[in-house]
Design an enzyme around this catalytic site. Structure first.
Site, PDB file in Angstrom:
ATOM      1  N   LYS A 182      -7.665   6.441  -3.946  1.00 27.79           N
ATOM      2  CA  LYS A 182      -7.537   6.679  -2.494  1.00 27.79           C
ATOM      3  C   LYS A 182      -6.749   5.517  -1.884  1.00 27.79           C
ATOM      4  O   LYS A 182      -7.286   4.661  -1.169  1.00 27.79           O
ATOM      5  CB  LYS A 182      -8.927   6.847  -1.851  1.00 27.79           C
ATOM      6  CG  LYS A 182      -8.881   7.622  -0.537  1.00 27.79           C
ATOM      7  CD  LYS A 182     -10.269   8.083  -0.155  1.00 27.79           C
ATOM      8  CE  LYS A 182     -10.384   8.513   1.290  1.00 27.79           C
ATOM      9  NZ  LYS A 182      -9.536   9.611   1.713  1.00 27.79           N
ATOM     10  N   ARG A 220       5.156 -13.029   0.415  1.00 33.17           N
ATOM     11  CA  ARG A 220       5.571 -11.773  -0.222  1.00 33.17           C
ATOM     12  C   ARG A 220       6.249 -11.980  -1.573  1.00 33.17           C
ATOM     13  O   ARG A 220       7.304 -12.605  -1.669  1.00 33.17           O
ATOM     14  CB  ARG A 220       6.533 -11.025   0.714  1.00 33.17           C
ATOM     15  CG  ARG A 220       6.879  -9.641   0.197  1.00 33.17           C
ATOM     16  CD  ARG A 220       7.875  -8.925   1.090  1.00 33.17           C
ATOM     17  NE  ARG A 220       8.093  -7.552   0.633  1.00 33.17           N
ATOM     18  CZ  ARG A 220       8.862  -7.237  -0.404  1.00 33.17           C
ATOM     19  NH1 ARG A 220       9.498  -8.170  -1.071  1.00 33.17           N
ATOM     20  NH2 ARG A 220       9.001  -5.965  -0.766  1.00 33.17           N
ATOM     21  N   TYR A 226      -8.764   2.853   0.773  1.00 37.03           N
ATOM     22  CA  TYR A 226      -9.550   3.111   1.970  1.00 37.03           C
ATOM     23  C   TYR A 226     -10.605   4.176   1.673  1.00 37.03           C
ATOM     24  O   TYR A 226     -10.554   4.853   0.645  1.00 37.03           O
ATOM     25  CB  TYR A 226      -8.648   3.535   3.142  1.00 37.03           C
ATOM     26  CG  TYR A 226      -8.118   4.951   3.058  1.00 37.03           C
ATOM     27  CD1 TYR A 226      -7.137   5.287   2.135  1.00 37.03           C
ATOM     28  CD2 TYR A 226      -8.617   5.957   3.886  1.00 37.03           C
ATOM     29  CE1 TYR A 226      -6.658   6.584   2.048  1.00 37.03           C
ATOM     30  CE2 TYR A 226      -8.143   7.258   3.810  1.00 37.03           C
ATOM     31  CZ  TYR A 226      -7.164   7.566   2.886  1.00 37.03           C
ATOM     32  OH  TYR A 226      -6.697   8.850   2.794  1.00 37.03           O
ATOM     33  N   HIS A 286       6.100  -9.464  -5.497  1.00 35.01           N
ATOM     34  CA  HIS A 286       5.444  -8.286  -6.056  1.00 35.01           C
ATOM     35  C   HIS A 286       4.220  -8.624  -6.899  1.00 35.01           C
ATOM     36  O   HIS A 286       3.231  -7.911  -6.872  1.00 35.01           O
ATOM     37  CB  HIS A 286       6.440  -7.477  -6.897  1.00 35.01           C
ATOM     38  CG  HIS A 286       7.421  -6.714  -6.069  1.00 35.01           C
ATOM     39  ND1 HIS A 286       8.303  -7.330  -5.218  1.00 35.01           N
ATOM     40  CD2 HIS A 286       7.648  -5.388  -5.939  1.00 35.01           C
ATOM     41  CE1 HIS A 286       9.046  -6.420  -4.611  1.00 35.01           C
ATOM     42  NE2 HIS A 286       8.665  -5.228  -5.024  1.00 35.01           N
ATOM     43  N   GLU A 314      -3.692  20.371  -3.651  1.00 38.86           N
ATOM     44  CA  GLU A 314      -4.594  19.926  -2.577  1.00 38.86           C
ATOM     45  C   GLU A 314      -3.810  19.799  -1.281  1.00 38.86           C
ATOM     46  O   GLU A 314      -2.579  19.880  -1.263  1.00 38.86           O
ATOM     47  CB  GLU A 314      -5.280  18.609  -2.941  1.00 38.86           C
ATOM     48  CG  GLU A 314      -4.350  17.436  -3.138  1.00 38.86           C
ATOM     49  CD  GLU A 314      -5.086  16.120  -3.427  1.00 38.86           C
ATOM     50  OE1 GLU A 314      -6.303  16.027  -3.208  1.00 38.86           O
ATOM     51  OE2 GLU A 314      -4.405  15.166  -3.856  1.00 38.86           O
ATOM     52  N   LEU A 354      -7.082  13.877  -5.460  1.00 38.87           N
ATOM     53  CA  LEU A 354      -8.162  12.958  -5.130  1.00 38.87           C
ATOM     54  C   LEU A 354      -9.469  13.713  -5.365  1.00 38.87           C
ATOM     55  O   LEU A 354      -9.602  14.871  -4.952  1.00 38.87           O
ATOM     56  CB  LEU A 354      -8.084  12.524  -3.661  1.00 38.87           C
ATOM     57  CG  LEU A 354      -9.159  11.498  -3.323  1.00 38.87           C
ATOM     58  CD1 LEU A 354      -8.752  10.119  -3.839  1.00 38.87           C
ATOM     59  CD2 LEU A 354      -9.422  11.429  -1.837  1.00 38.87           C
ATOM     60  N   ARG A 365     -16.499   5.858  -5.239  1.00 41.60           N
ATOM     61  CA  ARG A 365     -15.053   6.132  -5.297  1.00 41.60           C
ATOM     62  C   ARG A 365     -14.260   4.891  -4.872  1.00 41.60           C
ATOM     63  O   ARG A 365     -13.210   4.582  -5.431  1.00 41.60           O
ATOM     64  CB  ARG A 365     -14.705   7.335  -4.415  1.00 41.60           C
ATOM     65  CG  ARG A 365     -13.250   7.735  -4.542  1.00 41.60           C
ATOM     66  CD  ARG A 365     -12.944   9.035  -3.852  1.00 41.60           C
ATOM     67  NE  ARG A 365     -13.165   8.953  -2.416  1.00 41.60           N
ATOM     68  CZ  ARG A 365     -13.104   9.993  -1.598  1.00 41.60           C
ATOM     69  NH1 ARG A 365     -12.838  11.211  -2.067  1.00 41.60           N
ATOM     70  NH2 ARG A 365     -13.315   9.843  -0.311  1.00 41.60           N
TER      71      ARG A 365
END
Ligand SMILES: Cc1ncc(COP(=O)(O)O)c(C=O)c1O
Length: 283
Positions: free
Chosen positions: A146, A99, A31, A101, A178, A202, A50
């Site tokens: 992120k 679903r 995101y 993996h 952070e 990050l 990014r």
């Protein structure tokens, strides 16, 4: 409220995500959050870079990441947010598939979602500063991505709130790295210090802007680890993020930082940041 979902601009109430979406099942996605000031998307290129780094690292193929910038601009306009402050939230997941993996079949389209939100600036916290607590960092070793997998951040933030603080600082191997959604800076002997860019933080866009602003106003910045045991000697501490901008920290684990009020270096950097934003947004 108009949002963007997989090529369409639609009312928020009509937006729905498949229950097989890998973002929902595996937190398999990334995101971004971009701050809009008077309709100007601050540091958009850096945010898109990014985003590309995250997508490449996770091997999620998105044809044209730059197009997300145009989507962001259109959403700000469609939602009447070209004046004042707002954020654009962008989330891209590996898409929807039964679903399992392993990656879904080649050609499964990623899910691309974007929405806006008005920002009501928290002037009191920016002026008076906040309290933080220190928490052990249980996160994985790819904090440079992120990722939407934010459970450690959620739990740490909640722990901070329940302790009467506003945020938590992650500490790994004795290093204060952070915040739960921000980068961490200290002032020691009149010089600004922040954790180096590694896989354990990050790489914040605001962090980078602050480093550049310090160079501009003649303040030295050292990208070296801030050790937990040194925190008591800090003259000032602050957080940086797209949403918080520059947020002074005045207490750590209940102990005052420096004189217990936001310091002059933090104030100078806040002012330089505001000047930059107001120059860019024509304010
Ligand atoms: C863990 C973490 N560190 C740092 C940041 C600050 O990054 P930016 O300045 O790009 O918002 C964020 C922002 O959400 C974050 O989640």
């Amino acid at each position: 409220m108009i949002v963007y979902l997989n090529g369409q601009y639609i009312p928020r109430q009509r937006a729905s995500i498949d229950v097989d979406d890998r973002g929902f099942l595996f937190a398999d996605g990334v995101y971004e959050v971009i701050h809009s000031y008077e309709g100007h998307l601050f540091q958009m290129d850096a945010h898109l870079q990014r985003l590309e780094h995250g997508l490449r690292s996770l091997r999620i193929a998105v044809g044209d990441v730059q197009a997300v910038g145009e989507v962001s601009e259109r959403l700000i306009a469609e939602n009447g947010l070209t004046s004042g402050e707002a954020t654009v939230y962008i989330q891209i997941t590996r898409g929807s598939a039964p679903r399992t993996h392993r990656f879904p079949p080649a050609g499964t389209p990623p899910t691309v979602y974007a929405a806006t939100q008005e920002v009501i600036p928290q002037r009191d916290q920016a002026e008076e500063g906040i309290a933080v607590i220190l928490v052990p960092d249980p996160r994985w070793a790819r904090c440079d991505i992120k990722s939407v997998a934010l459970l450690p951040n959620v739990l740490a933030r909640q722990r901070a709130i329940e302790a009467g603080a506003a945020d938590a600082i992650f500490v790994r191997d004795g290093v204060a790295l952070e915040g739960t959604s921000s980068n961490f800076f200290g002032v020691f002997n009149g010089q600004v210090v922040t954790a180096p860019k590694t896989n354990y933080i990050l790489s914040g866009i605001t962090r980078e802007v602050v480093i550049e602003l310090c160079a501009k106003i003649g303040v030295s910045v050292h990208e070296t680890p801030i050790l937990e045991h040194q925190l008591g000697e800090a003259e000032e501490l602050f957080l940086t993020s797209t949403i918080l901008e520059i947020r002074p920290i005045v207490r750590v684990n209940g102990q005052p930082v420096g004189t217990g009020v936001p310091g002059s270096m933090t104030r100078r950097i806040q002012q330089a940041f505001r000047d930059l934003v107001s120059d860019l947004s024509g304010g």
